[in-house]
Write a protein that holds these residues in place. Sequence first.
Motif, PDB file in Angstrom:
ATOM      1  N   GLY A  19       0.429  53.647 -13.610  1.00 19.02           N
ATOM      2  CA  GLY A  19      -0.660  54.527 -14.019  1.00 19.02           C
ATOM      3  C   GLY A  19      -1.352  55.082 -12.785  1.00 19.02           C
ATOM      4  N   ASP A  20      -2.559  55.592 -12.963  1.00 18.42           N
ATOM      5  CA  ASP A  20      -3.255  56.245 -11.856  1.00 18.42           C
ATOM      6  C   ASP A  20      -4.026  55.277 -10.964  1.00 18.42           C
ATOM      7  N   ALA A  21      -4.316  54.092 -11.469  1.00 18.93           N
ATOM      8  CA  ALA A  21      -5.245  53.250 -10.725  1.00 18.93           C
ATOM      9  C   ALA A  21      -4.728  51.856 -10.420  1.00 18.93           C
ATOM     10  N   LYS A  22      -3.585  51.492 -10.957  1.00 17.79           N
ATOM     11  CA  LYS A  22      -3.077  50.148 -10.690  1.00 17.79           C
ATOM     12  C   LYS A  22      -1.789  50.219  -9.870  1.00 17.79           C
ATOM     13  N   MET A  23      -1.579  49.187  -9.087  1.00 17.83           N
ATOM     14  CA  MET A  23      -0.470  49.225  -8.135  1.00 17.83           C
ATOM     15  C   MET A  23       0.205  47.855  -8.060  1.00 17.83           C
ATOM     16  N   THR A  24       1.542  47.870  -7.988  1.00 18.30           N
ATOM     17  CA  THR A  24       2.304  46.652  -7.720  1.00 18.30           C
ATOM     18  C   THR A  24       3.005  46.808  -6.371  1.00 18.30           C
ATOM     19  N   VAL A  25       2.848  45.813  -5.515  1.00 20.54           N
ATOM     20  CA  VAL A  25       3.414  45.875  -4.167  1.00 20.54           C
ATOM     21  C   VAL A  25       4.277  44.639  -3.945  1.00 20.54           C
ATOM     22  N   TRP A  26       5.570  44.847  -3.739  1.00 22.91           N
ATOM     23  CA  TRP A  26       6.445  43.762  -3.315  1.00 22.91           C
ATOM     24  C   TRP A  26       6.460  43.793  -1.791  1.00 22.91           C
ATOM     25  N   SER A  27       5.839  42.826  -1.193  1.00 26.21           N
ATOM     26  CA  SER A  27       5.584  42.894   0.245  1.00 26.21           C
ATOM     27  C   SER A  27       6.202  41.715   0.984  1.00 26.21           C
ATOM     28  N   SER A  28       6.837  42.003   2.116  1.00 31.00           N
ATOM     29  CA  SER A  28       7.309  40.944   3.004  1.00 31.00           C
ATOM     30  C   SER A  28       6.144  40.581   3.917  1.00 31.00           C
ATOM     31  N   THR A  29       5.321  39.669   3.457  1.00 29.62           N
ATOM     32  CA  THR A  29       4.072  39.378   4.170  1.00 29.62           C
ATOM     33  C   THR A  29       3.816  37.882   4.218  1.00 29.62           C
ATOM     34  N   GLN A  30       3.055  37.476   5.215  1.00 31.76           N
ATOM     35  CA  GLN A  30       2.590  36.096   5.296  1.00 31.76           C
ATOM     36  C   GLN A  30       1.126  36.017   4.903  1.00 31.76           C
ATOM     37  N   ASN A  31       0.654  37.048   4.194  1.00 32.89           N
ATOM     38  CA  ASN A  31      -0.757  37.105   3.802  1.00 32.89           C
ATOM     39  C   ASN A  31      -0.881  37.937   2.530  1.00 32.89           C
ATOM     40  N   VAL A  32      -0.512  37.363   1.399  1.00 31.60           N
ATOM     41  CA  VAL A  32      -0.531  38.080   0.120  1.00 31.60           C
ATOM     42  C   VAL A  32      -1.928  38.618  -0.180  1.00 31.60           C
ATOM     43  N   ASP A  33      -2.939  37.775  -0.035  1.00 28.21           N
ATOM     44  CA  ASP A  33      -4.305  38.224  -0.338  1.00 28.21           C
ATOM     45  C   ASP A  33      -4.758  39.324   0.620  1.00 28.21           C
ATOM     46  N   GLY A  34      -4.345  39.238   1.883  1.00 28.23           N
ATOM     47  CA  GLY A  34      -4.741  40.249   2.852  1.00 28.23           C
ATOM     48  C   GLY A  34      -4.136  41.608   2.563  1.00 28.23           C
ATOM     49  N   VAL A  35      -2.873  41.635   2.141  1.00 24.85           N
ATOM     50  CA  VAL A  35      -2.237  42.914   1.798  1.00 24.85           C
ATOM     51  C   VAL A  35      -2.914  43.512   0.559  1.00 24.85           C
ATOM     52  N   GLU A  36      -3.273  42.667  -0.393  1.00 22.74           N
ATOM     53  CA  GLU A  36      -3.994  43.157  -1.573  1.00 22.74           C
ATOM     54  C   GLU A  36      -5.283  43.870  -1.150  1.00 22.74           C
ATOM     55  N   SER A  37      -6.055  43.231  -0.283  1.00 18.18           N
ATOM     56  CA  SER A  37      -7.325  43.830   0.156  1.00 18.18           C
ATOM     57  C   SER A  37      -7.087  45.119   0.926  1.00 18.18           C
ATOM     58  N   GLU A  38      -6.079  45.132   1.789  1.00 17.77           N
ATOM     59  CA  GLU A  38      -5.820  46.324   2.599  1.00 17.77           C
ATOM     60  C   GLU A  38      -5.387  47.502   1.743  1.00 17.77           C
ATOM     61  N   MET A  39      -4.508  47.273   0.793  1.00 24.90           N
ATOM     62  CA  MET A  39      -4.048  48.362  -0.065  1.00 24.90           C
ATOM     63  C   MET A  39      -5.174  48.836  -0.987  1.00 24.90           C
ATOM     64  N   ALA A  40      -5.986  47.911  -1.487  1.00 26.22           N
ATOM     65  CA  ALA A  40      -7.113  48.304  -2.340  1.00 26.22           C
ATOM     66  C   ALA A  40      -8.070  49.183  -1.559  1.00 26.22           C
ATOM     67  N   GLY A  41      -8.342  48.811  -0.307  1.00 21.84           N
ATOM     68  CA  GLY A  41      -9.246  49.600   0.511  1.00 21.84           C
ATOM     69  C   GLY A  41      -8.670  50.957   0.855  1.00 21.84           C
ATOM     70  N   ALA A  42      -7.372  51.004   1.160  1.00 22.55           N
ATOM     71  CA  ALA A  42      -6.750  52.268   1.546  1.00 22.55           C
ATOM     72  C   ALA A  42      -6.752  53.286   0.415  1.00 22.55           C
ATOM     73  N   PHE A  43      -6.662  52.785  -0.835  1.00 14.41           N
ATOM     74  CA  PHE A  43      -6.570  53.725  -1.971  1.00 14.41           C
ATOM     75  C   PHE A  43      -7.810  53.679  -2.856  1.00 14.41           C
ATOM     76  N   ASN A  44      -8.847  52.986  -2.376  1.00 18.17           N
ATOM     77  CA  ASN A  44     -10.131  52.971  -3.068  1.00 18.17           C
ATOM     78  C   ASN A  44      -9.980  52.554  -4.531  1.00 18.17           C
ATOM     79  N   VAL A  45      -9.284  51.466  -4.751  1.00 23.61           N
ATOM     80  CA  VAL A  45      -9.154  50.890  -6.088  1.00 23.61           C
ATOM     81  C   VAL A  45      -9.609  49.433  -6.018  1.00 23.61           C
ATOM     82  N   PRO A  46     -10.047  48.867  -7.137  1.00 21.69           N
ATOM     83  CA  PRO A  46     -10.448  47.451  -7.103  1.00 21.69           C
ATOM     84  C   PRO A  46      -9.273  46.561  -6.720  1.00 21.69           C
TER      85      PRO A  46
END
Length: 719
Positions: A184-211
């Motif tokens: 949809g327009d406001a929700k996002m799923t990210v399959w990320s190769s990361t060692q910081n799942v919560d950090g990527v969530e915060s970064e992507m939310a901030g970059a696209f101005n979504v909760p």
Amino acid sequence: MAALWPDNPRLIGEGVPRLDGLAKASGRAKYPSDERPDGLLFAAVLHSPHAHAKIVKIDTSKAEAIPGVKGVHLIANEGATLRYHGEEIAAVAAESEEIARDGCRAIAIEFEVLPHAVTEAQALADGAPRLTPRGNTQAGRAQEDGDPDAALKEAAASIEGEYSVPVITHVCLETHGQVVRWDGDAKMTVWSSTQNVDGVESEMAGAFNVPATDVTVLTPVMGGGFGSKFGADTWGVAAGELAKKTGRPVWLFLDRVQEHLTAGNRPSASAKLTLAADKDGKLSALIAETAGTGGISRGAAFPLPYVYEVPNSRRQHTDIRVNGGNARAMRAPGHPQGCLIMESALDDLAEKMGIDPLQMRLASLAEQDTVPSGSGEPLNRSEIYREQIKLGTEAIGWNQRKSRAENAKAEGPIKRGFGMALHQWGGGGRDDKQVTCIINPDGSVELRSATQDIGTGCRTVLAQIAAEVLGLKTTDINSNIGNSQFPPGQASGGSTTTPSMAPPAYNAALEARDLLFKRIAGALDAEPGDLSIGEGVILVKGEREVPWKDACRKLGTMPINVTGSFSEGLTAQGVGGCQFVDLTVDTETGVVKLNKIVAVQDTGLILNMMTWKSQVYGGVIMGLNYGLFEELVMDPSTGLSLNPDMELYKLAGASDIPEIDIIPFDNEQMRKRGVIGVGEPPTIATAAAIGNAVANALGTRVPHFPMTPMNVLNALAKA
């Protein structure tokens, strides 16, 4: 009152195989880069071909006109300055990865190429281009303790030395990247190769101005990070932009060249130092000028003095800016460099004084180096070192070691040498993480947390803890991690994952067990206090056995669902270890061959001996790569990297790995300390011990790492 780890555990401390080991070994495990959601587009990144340039004009029209290209996203616009070879310019999404790369090649750019400085020498040279508004260097905080000048005058002996180690890269097998899908327009799923799942969530939310609650980051498994994968990064945001623009999921992972150039590195380090000792071989003074580069804007700090007590010291450090990709945290940030320089100088001083370097190390440990203990008394780490050194010397056969002078006189081109080094690390846990434990009426048990398994065995260890408490097998537990919608989990950095996540997992299992007893006691004609856990059964008054699944059926339709948190007494921090190396050097070819490495390590309570040893093996192998092979080579003329690939960037092959003898420093006193992380410590001392063994074999110091044939032969030529 805080719960303590069980005194007589059934599973904790045992070598339990990884729950996901077979899936990973067989190729069935699905990594983020394997994700292929419906309608997927593939993206590629166009990076700078110059070390230093300005974008005068950029035209994407030809790229956008290529059949199959669906979107172009500019990361750097006209007028932007590109500061290093590999800096990102644009990303292209297309129906295939090949078309996306065609699209990158079709982007027309007019560059104004600027003067560059890609080595420390270039950046410091007279007339060097000014790379940043603040210049090419930045002074670090000056250190001074005692009176080093006076101590130097009073010393029994001193040496002056120069040592250096180059920039290396992380070389993650799964490169950095994400698959991004807008739901949809406001929700996002990210399959990320990361060692910081919560950090990527915060970064992507901030970059696209979504909760943040509308961003779901999934990392079921990942292919290595070593400190370089804490964020979504420029390319992760670019994938999100392309997914939003095209209305389709976008896969964007760096290629191997970009992985070397822009995804982080360990800074270089160099030192000019004077080290002195008293007549008993105890270090008394250190005066050092140190430097290093962390790329175009990052620092290159490292600890010095390291491990040993030096009562009088002065140090001035300088960070040097170059046209290179920026440094990122890399397994035990700063410690391998500090260890390598300190241990090299100490060995050289011991040789000059005719003292066994082992004895100088023992003499120079602090009288009192206190480290905390979770449920026991604080410990003196110096005493731990002394016991570890005794174990290590016996395992390596230190009594076979000869002095440098004796080895230099030995006949024939093949010289044998022994070396050693000590290291230390923190490895404590964080107190704000959580784990949910769910016991279902069918008897199945699930753990949930947002933390991820960077490869250390976190998934298995958490299941092992729950199985211990509930009387089940580790394979009975569904350890469901790597989902940002779950309770907050620890980022995997600094050896903090297990000490952060083990306490809440333990507490969640205990609370779930107690609530289960409360809910089913009546159905078993008993009081909650009458119930206890047996192996696969619930015991009523210690006698009647009710199979686990039969007991859980008494829950009816409502599962047990509790979330556990951190509690004191289950973890500690502050570990030490030592490593020993036996090797031979061919003085005609300069080739170093490792015969044996001994690694002695303490990390408090070891939860899973198999995964613990696996981490130590991995750390030692990473350390021997640092000591023998790795270097990111920059061409001063063109400003480009000469080896950003897996062919010319050298790593050990199977035949380069010697016998590795791992000795866990595991006793009742250590187990009372509680859980401490082990990811970082075993990689710190390996290179230093290798360098000292090479010096012992040759009779002369090879001052520049790695111990390649070129560096070895150069040192012999100057000897």
